[in-house]
Structures are given as C-alpha cells and as structure tokens.
Write a protein that holds these residues in place. Structure first.
Motif, PDB file in Angstrom:
ATOM      1  N   VAL A  13       0.839  -1.203   0.000  1.00 42.92           N
ATOM      2  CA  VAL A  13       0.000   0.000   0.000  1.00 42.92           C
ATOM      3  C   VAL A  13       0.874   1.253   0.000  1.00 42.92           C
ATOM      4  CG1 VAL A  13      -1.607   1.371   1.392  1.00 42.92           C
ATOM      5  CG2 VAL A  13      -2.026  -1.059   1.074  1.00 42.92           C
ATOM      6  N   VAL A  14       1.889   1.273   0.833  1.00 42.80           N
ATOM      7  CA  VAL A  14       2.753   2.464   0.951  1.00 42.80           C
ATOM      8  C   VAL A  14       3.508   2.727  -0.349  1.00 42.80           C
ATOM      9  CG1 VAL A  14       4.784   3.388   2.135  1.00 42.80           C
ATOM     10  CG2 VAL A  14       2.958   2.320   3.450  1.00 42.80           C
ATOM     11  N   VAL A  15       4.088   1.682  -0.932  1.00 45.86           N
ATOM     12  CA  VAL A  15       4.860   1.865  -2.167  1.00 45.86           C
ATOM     13  C   VAL A  15       3.961   2.329  -3.309  1.00 45.86           C
ATOM     14  CG1 VAL A  15       6.164   0.616  -3.943  1.00 45.86           C
ATOM     15  CG2 VAL A  15       6.714   0.292  -1.537  1.00 45.86           C
ATOM     16  N   VAL A  16       2.815   1.691  -3.476  1.00 47.45           N
ATOM     17  CA  VAL A  16       1.897   2.078  -4.555  1.00 47.45           C
ATOM     18  C   VAL A  16       1.350   3.484  -4.307  1.00 47.45           C
ATOM     19  CG1 VAL A  16      -0.296   1.521  -5.676  1.00 47.45           C
ATOM     20  CG2 VAL A  16       1.328  -0.293  -5.171  1.00 47.45           C
ATOM     21  N   ALA A  17       1.081   3.827  -3.046  1.00 45.05           N
ATOM     22  CA  ALA A  17       0.593   5.180  -2.738  1.00 45.05           C
ATOM     23  C   ALA A  17       1.620   6.235  -3.117  1.00 45.05           C
ATOM     24  CB  ALA A  17       0.233   5.289  -1.255  1.00 45.05           C
ATOM     25  N   LEU A  18       2.882   5.988  -2.802  1.00 47.55           N
ATOM     26  CA  LEU A  18       3.915   6.963  -3.151  1.00 47.55           C
ATOM     27  C   LEU A  18       4.105   7.078  -4.662  1.00 47.55           C
ATOM     28  CD1 LEU A  18       6.560   6.259  -0.370  1.00 47.55           C
ATOM     29  CD2 LEU A  18       5.021   8.230  -0.579  1.00 47.55           C
ATOM     30  N   LEU A  19       4.075   5.944  -5.354  1.00 47.72           N
ATOM     31  CA  LEU A  19       4.182   5.988  -6.818  1.00 47.72           C
ATOM     32  C   LEU A  19       3.000   6.727  -7.440  1.00 47.72           C
ATOM     33  CD1 LEU A  19       5.486   2.391  -7.585  1.00 47.72           C
ATOM     34  CD2 LEU A  19       6.758   4.540  -7.778  1.00 47.72           C
ATOM     35  N   ARG A  25       0.680  13.931  -9.095  1.00 46.62           N
ATOM     36  CA  ARG A  25       1.226  15.277  -8.928  1.00 46.62           C
ATOM     37  C   ARG A  25       1.590  15.894 -10.273  1.00 46.62           C
ATOM     38  NH1 ARG A  25       6.656  15.780  -5.649  1.00 46.62           N
ATOM     39  NH2 ARG A  25       7.308  14.849  -7.594  1.00 46.62           N
ATOM     40  N   GLN A  26       2.069  15.070 -11.195  1.00 41.94           N
ATOM     41  CA  GLN A  26       2.486  15.566 -12.510  1.00 41.94           C
ATOM     42  C   GLN A  26       1.305  15.737 -13.476  1.00 41.94           C
ATOM     43  OE1 GLN A  26       5.624  16.489 -13.251  1.00 41.94           O
ATOM     44  NE2 GLN A  26       6.135  16.020 -11.124  1.00 41.94           N
ATOM     45  N   VAL A  94      -3.404   3.012  -4.631  1.00 43.80           N
ATOM     46  CA  VAL A  94      -3.713   3.988  -5.685  1.00 43.80           C
ATOM     47  C   VAL A  94      -4.603   5.097  -5.133  1.00 43.80           C
ATOM     48  CG1 VAL A  94      -4.970   4.327  -7.856  1.00 43.80           C
ATOM     49  CG2 VAL A  94      -3.388   2.405  -7.617  1.00 43.80           C
ATOM     50  N   PHE A  95      -5.658   4.719  -4.423  1.00 43.17           N
ATOM     51  CA  PHE A  95      -6.558   5.735  -3.876  1.00 43.17           C
ATOM     52  C   PHE A  95      -5.899   6.522  -2.752  1.00 43.17           C
ATOM     53  CE2 PHE A  95      -9.835   3.168  -6.015  1.00 43.17           C
ATOM     54  CZ  PHE A  95     -10.476   4.184  -6.695  1.00 43.17           C
ATOM     55  N   ALA A  96      -5.024   5.895  -1.977  1.00 39.97           N
ATOM     56  CA  ALA A  96      -4.302   6.630  -0.933  1.00 39.97           C
ATOM     57  C   ALA A  96      -3.368   7.665  -1.557  1.00 39.97           C
ATOM     58  CB  ALA A  96      -3.514   5.658  -0.062  1.00 39.97           C
ATOM     59  N   GLY A  97      -2.694   7.300  -2.636  1.00 42.58           N
ATOM     60  CA  GLY A  97      -1.826   8.254  -3.322  1.00 42.58           C
ATOM     61  C   GLY A  97      -2.611   9.422  -3.896  1.00 42.58           C
ATOM     62  N   PHE A  98      -3.785   9.125  -4.426  1.00 48.21           N
ATOM     63  CA  PHE A  98      -4.635  10.191  -4.957  1.00 48.21           C
ATOM     64  C   PHE A  98      -5.098  11.111  -3.825  1.00 48.21           C
ATOM     65  CE2 PHE A  98      -6.465  11.129  -9.052  1.00 48.21           C
ATOM     66  CZ  PHE A  98      -7.389  12.104  -8.742  1.00 48.21           C
ATOM     67  N   THR A 113     -13.874  17.300  -3.284  1.00 50.62           N
ATOM     68  CA  THR A 113     -14.767  16.170  -3.555  1.00 50.62           C
ATOM     69  C   THR A 113     -13.967  14.918  -3.878  1.00 50.62           C
ATOM     70  OG1 THR A 113     -16.440  17.699  -4.406  1.00 50.62           O
ATOM     71  CG2 THR A 113     -16.658  15.377  -5.019  1.00 50.62           C
ATOM     72  N   GLU A 114     -12.936  15.067  -4.686  1.00 58.23           N
ATOM     73  CA  GLU A 114     -12.108  13.921  -5.045  1.00 58.23           C
ATOM     74  C   GLU A 114     -11.344  13.379  -3.843  1.00 58.23           C
ATOM     75  OE1 GLU A 114      -9.818  15.227  -8.418  1.00 58.23           O
ATOM     76  OE2 GLU A 114     -11.331  14.397  -9.768  1.00 58.23           O
ATOM     77  N   PHE A 115     -10.964  14.248  -2.911  1.00 56.99           N
ATOM     78  CA  PHE A 115     -10.296  13.788  -1.702  1.00 56.99           C
ATOM     79  C   PHE A 115     -11.212  12.870  -0.904  1.00 56.99           C
ATOM     80  CE2 PHE A 115      -9.855  14.378   2.900  1.00 56.99           C
ATOM     81  CZ  PHE A 115      -8.628  13.773   3.090  1.00 56.99           C
ATOM     82  N   PHE A 116     -12.472  13.282  -0.717  1.00 61.01           N
ATOM     83  CA  PHE A 116     -13.394  12.466   0.064  1.00 61.01           C
ATOM     84  C   PHE A 116     -13.732  11.155  -0.647  1.00 61.01           C
ATOM     85  CE2 PHE A 116     -14.377  16.663   2.029  1.00 61.01           C
ATOM     86  CZ  PHE A 116     -13.899  16.337   3.290  1.00 61.01           C
ATOM     87  N   ILE A 117     -13.840  11.193  -1.960  1.00 63.60           N
ATOM     88  CA  ILE A 117     -14.086   9.962  -2.715  1.00 63.60           C
ATOM     89  C   ILE A 117     -12.877   9.029  -2.630  1.00 63.60           C
ATOM     90  CG2 ILE A 117     -14.460   9.013  -5.023  1.00 63.60           C
ATOM     91  CD1 ILE A 117     -16.170  11.514  -5.624  1.00 63.60           C
ATOM     92  N   ALA A 118     -11.686   9.571  -2.799  1.00 63.01           N
ATOM     93  CA  ALA A 118     -10.469   8.753  -2.731  1.00 63.01           C
ATOM     94  C   ALA A 118     -10.273   8.181  -1.328  1.00 63.01           C
ATOM     95  CB  ALA A 118      -9.251   9.575  -3.146  1.00 63.01           C
ATOM     96  N   THR A 119     -10.542   8.968  -0.308  1.00 63.48           N
ATOM     97  CA  THR A 119     -10.414   8.472   1.061  1.00 63.48           C
ATOM     98  C   THR A 119     -11.445   7.392   1.356  1.00 63.48           C
ATOM     99  OG1 THR A 119      -9.562  10.625   1.746  1.00 63.48           O
ATOM    100  CG2 THR A 119     -10.362   9.165   3.486  1.00 63.48           C
TER     101      THR A 119
END
Length: 151
Positions: A13-19, A25-26, A94-98, A113-119
C-alpha cells in the motif's frame, strides 16, 4: 501455502501510494474525475467475503446445521482471499496516493470532492483486505486432538 503477511500488504500500500502520488502530482489536471462507484462495489465484495469466511469457519468446525465443506472449495476460497488482499492493497494504495495529492488542494471544490471519494475508496479497500484476511484465516484446518499439547 503460507498465510498472507499483513506487513507485506502494508508495504505494498505504501509503495503504490507513493508511486501514485508522484504520477498524480504531474498529471492531475489531465486526469478524469475519480468515480464514487468504487466505494459501494468494494464494500459489497468485502461483505461477501466476510460472510463466506463466517460460513466456511462454521462448516469447517462442523457446527450443527451445516454441511461439511469440500476441500477443493476451501482451496478456491483461500486463492480468492489471497488475490483479494493483494488487489485490495494495490488499489488501496492507488486511492491513498490520490488522496495524498488532493489533501493539499482542499480549498478548491473539485479536489475536495475527489479527496473524500479517494479516502472513502481507500477505506473500502482496507475493509476488503480485512475481510480477505478473515476469509483466509477461516479456511485453516483446526488442530486435531492428537496435535494439541497436554495441559
């Protein structure tokens, strides 16, 4: 087959979130809006796996009113549990990274809105991982009387 180690899932989870965070971000402006439909879908999957775990455990323990379970069915459930836990870790990452990216933009309406959906999606995948680990644990063969140590 060895039991799934929760530490490996957390690391995934941590590695995929950081990736994901680095990619989002880009390219955040070019990405489509995060769909909310993952939340109820994954929660239903988690509920189904938790119920399967509960029923399988009762059948393996020969509780009254249950039929014996076939060994091949248990092997298939373990395979489902392992696949669900790893897939849940990847998609949860993926959702944690988002969510990590959008938490910085909470002053704007769409990213909020996207933050709450991703969380919410991340939490749904955590529930799926928990249900998958419970299903995997429920498929273990109980120790027989000859395997138990004397008290």
């Amino acid at each position: 087959m060895r039991p799934t180690r929760p530490g490996v899932l957390v690391g995934l989870v941590v590695v995929v979130a950081l990736l994901t965070w680095m990619v989002v971000r880009q390219f955040y402006a070019e990405l489509p809006i995060v769909p909310w439909t993952a939340i109820p879908t994954v929660l239903l999957l988690a509920l189904g796996e938790a119920y399967s775990a509960w029923m399988t455990k009762a059948r393996i323990d020969h509780k009254p009113g249950t039929k014996p379970v076939e060994p091949l069915a248990v092997a298939r459930l373990v395979a489902l549990a392992k696949a669900s836990s790893y897939a849940g870790a990847v998609f949860g990452g993926v959702f944690a990274g988002f969510a990590l990216h959008t938490v910085q933009l909470l002053t704007r309406e769409t990213p909020r809105t996207e933050f709450f959906i991703a969380t919410g999606s991340f939490l749904a995948f955590v529930a799926l991982i928990g249900a998958a680990l419970f299903l995997e644990h429920s498929c273990r063969i109980p120790d027989g009387p000859e395997d138990q140590s004397p008290r």
